[in-house]
Write a protein that holds these residues in place. Sequence first.
Motif, mmCIF file in Angstrom:
data_model
loop_
_atom_site.group_PDB
_atom_site.id
_atom_site.type_symbol
_atom_site.label_atom_id
_atom_site.label_comp_id
_atom_site.label_asym_id
_atom_site.label_seq_id
_atom_site.Cartn_x
_atom_site.Cartn_y
_atom_site.Cartn_z
ATOM 1 N N LEU A 47 8.446 3.437 5.853
ATOM 2 C CA LEU A 47 7.676 4.618 5.478
ATOM 3 C C LEU A 47 8.514 5.879 5.630
ATOM 4 C CD1 LEU A 47 5.033 5.986 4.652
ATOM 5 C CD2 LEU A 47 4.399 6.001 7.071
ATOM 6 N N ASN A 48 9.254 5.982 6.714
ATOM 7 C CA ASN A 48 10.081 7.168 6.966
ATOM 8 C C ASN A 48 11.137 7.369 5.884
ATOM 9 O OD1 ASN A 48 12.659 8.419 8.571
ATOM 10 N ND2 ASN A 48 10.689 9.321 9.194
ATOM 11 N N ILE A 58 0.843 -1.205 0.000
ATOM 12 C CA ILE A 58 0.000 0.000 0.000
ATOM 13 C C ILE A 58 0.874 1.249 0.000
ATOM 14 C CG2 ILE A 58 -1.622 1.356 1.382
ATOM 15 C CD1 ILE A 58 -2.831 -1.400 2.268
ATOM 16 N N ILE A 59 1.907 1.266 0.819
ATOM 17 C CA ILE A 59 2.809 2.427 0.881
ATOM 18 C C ILE A 59 3.485 2.634 -0.471
ATOM 19 C CG2 ILE A 59 4.964 3.293 1.886
ATOM 20 C CD1 ILE A 59 4.016 1.875 4.532
ATOM 21 N N ASP A 112 8.228 13.018 6.648
ATOM 22 C CA ASP A 112 7.373 13.910 7.422
ATOM 23 C C ASP A 112 6.060 13.276 7.872
ATOM 24 O OD1 ASP A 112 6.425 13.756 4.818
ATOM 25 O OD2 ASP A 112 5.639 15.788 4.828
ATOM 26 N N VAL A 113 5.872 11.961 7.643
ATOM 27 C CA VAL A 113 4.620 11.289 7.999
ATOM 28 C C VAL A 113 4.683 10.825 9.457
ATOM 29 C CG1 VAL A 113 3.128 9.316 7.505
ATOM 30 C CG2 VAL A 113 4.220 10.564 5.629
ATOM 31 N N PRO A 114 3.723 11.284 10.279
ATOM 32 C CA PRO A 114 3.693 10.828 11.675
ATOM 33 C C PRO A 114 3.349 9.339 11.767
ATOM 34 C CG PRO A 114 2.234 12.723 11.343
ATOM 35 C CD PRO A 114 2.698 12.269 9.998
ATOM 36 N N VAL A 115 3.942 8.660 12.736
ATOM 37 C CA VAL A 115 3.718 7.242 12.953
ATOM 38 C C VAL A 115 3.311 7.027 14.399
ATOM 39 C CG1 VAL A 115 4.816 4.969 12.994
ATOM 40 C CG2 VAL A 115 5.427 6.605 11.198
ATOM 41 N N LEU A 116 2.240 6.257 14.586
ATOM 42 C CA LEU A 116 1.819 5.864 15.922
ATOM 43 C C LEU A 116 1.923 4.340 15.999
ATOM 44 C CD1 LEU A 116 0.562 6.383 18.716
ATOM 45 C CD2 LEU A 116 -1.682 6.201 17.611
#
Length: 76
Positions: free
Chosen positions: A63-64, A34-35, A69-73
Amino acid sequence: MEDDPLVREAVVPALRAAGFEVVVAKNAEQAVHIIESSTHINRLFSDVVMPGPISGVDLARFLNARCSDVPVLLAS
């Protein structure tokens, strides 16, 4: 990304109710696909421990490397 169906059933509706558009991946390999194929991922919510060779931390790093700049939880 959440491999546990019961957790997905609780989290996905809550995120949608909060106004998020949600794309669901049932495993890390699916999330990587998906990414790689998505035009825009603006947040990642992922389990830390998952079956298979890719952990939530690995997924966050993947992803990073593409979108720093994408936040990850990460949850467990």
